[in-house]
Design a protein around this motif. Structure first.
Motif, PDB file in Angstrom:
ATOM      1  N   TYR A 222       1.014  -1.343   0.063  1.00 33.51           N
ATOM      2  CA  TYR A 222       0.037  -0.065   0.043  1.00 33.51           C
ATOM      3  C   TYR A 222       0.856   1.323  -0.098  1.00 33.51           C
ATOM      4  CZ  TYR A 222      -3.387   3.625   1.552  1.00 33.51           C
ATOM      5  OH  TYR A 222      -4.113   4.765   1.568  1.00 33.51           O
ATOM      6  N   HIS A 223       0.444   2.134  -0.669  1.00 35.27           N
ATOM      7  CA  HIS A 223       1.205   3.393  -0.777  1.00 35.27           C
ATOM      8  C   HIS A 223       0.190   4.578  -1.054  1.00 35.27           C
ATOM      9  CE1 HIS A 223       4.871   6.126  -1.706  1.00 35.27           C
ATOM     10  NE2 HIS A 223       4.157   6.661  -2.322  1.00 35.27           N
ATOM     11  N   LEU A 224       0.519   5.443  -0.611  1.00 34.71           N
ATOM     12  CA  LEU A 224      -0.263   6.973  -0.823  1.00 34.71           C
ATOM     13  C   LEU A 224       0.489   8.007  -0.288  1.00 34.71           C
ATOM     14  CD1 LEU A 224      -3.052   8.330  -1.540  1.00 34.71           C
ATOM     15  CD2 LEU A 224      -3.857   8.413   0.870  1.00 34.71           C
ATOM     16  N   ARG A 225       0.685   8.877  -1.487  1.00 36.91           N
ATOM     17  CA  ARG A 225       1.405  10.246  -0.964  1.00 36.91           C
ATOM     18  C   ARG A 225       0.781  11.453  -1.552  1.00 36.91           C
ATOM     19  NH1 ARG A 225       6.643  11.107  -4.463  1.00 36.91           N
ATOM     20  NH2 ARG A 225       7.071  13.260  -4.307  1.00 36.91           N
ATOM     21  N   ILE A 226       0.488  12.123  -0.812  1.00 38.82           N
ATOM     22  CA  ILE A 226      -0.421  13.502  -0.919  1.00 38.82           C
ATOM     23  C   ILE A 226       0.331  14.527  -0.699  1.00 38.82           C
ATOM     24  CG2 ILE A 226      -2.518  14.692  -0.041  1.00 38.82           C
ATOM     25  CD1 ILE A 226      -3.282  12.103   1.360  1.00 38.82           C
TER      26      ILE A 226
END
Length: 107
Positions: free
Chosen positions: A3-7
């Protein structure tokens, strides 16, 4: 795992990616009210204490949750948080973290 999320948020536009090491971001234009709400939330963050905030859970230590952190840049000065479990940020930053993530989940 995986899982990866960059904001990223620059004041008017929010951008995010789910791809590790990618510079291809999905962009979301926020309304003036949304931007002002985020600015107010960030203004109220304990930036000088960000690195020492205690995470409420430790699931990331045994793959029970994805690792998360937040970096805030104000007037060229960078503030980094200690790591925390995705979905379970320290109480002091919970509202802003959940708000940013919520924008990425809207269709």
């Amino acid at each position: 795992r995986g899982y990866h999320l960059r904001i990223k948020w620059d004041g008017a536009q929010l951008a995010y990616t789910n791809q590790r090491d990618s510079e291809e971001f999905t962009k979301i234009t926020l309304t003036h009210a949304q931007s002002e709400e985020l600015k107010g939330m960030i203004k109220n963050l304990p930036l000088d204490k960000l690195a020492s905030l205690k995470a409420p859970t430790e699931k990331r230590q045994y793959d029970g949750a994805a690792h998360a952190d937040i970096r805030v840049v104000v007037d060229g000065k960078e503030y980094n948080s200690a790591g925390f479990d995705h979905g379970f940020p320290p109480a002091e930053i919970e509202k802003v973290v959940k708000k940013l993530v919520a924008y990425t989940e809207q269709k």
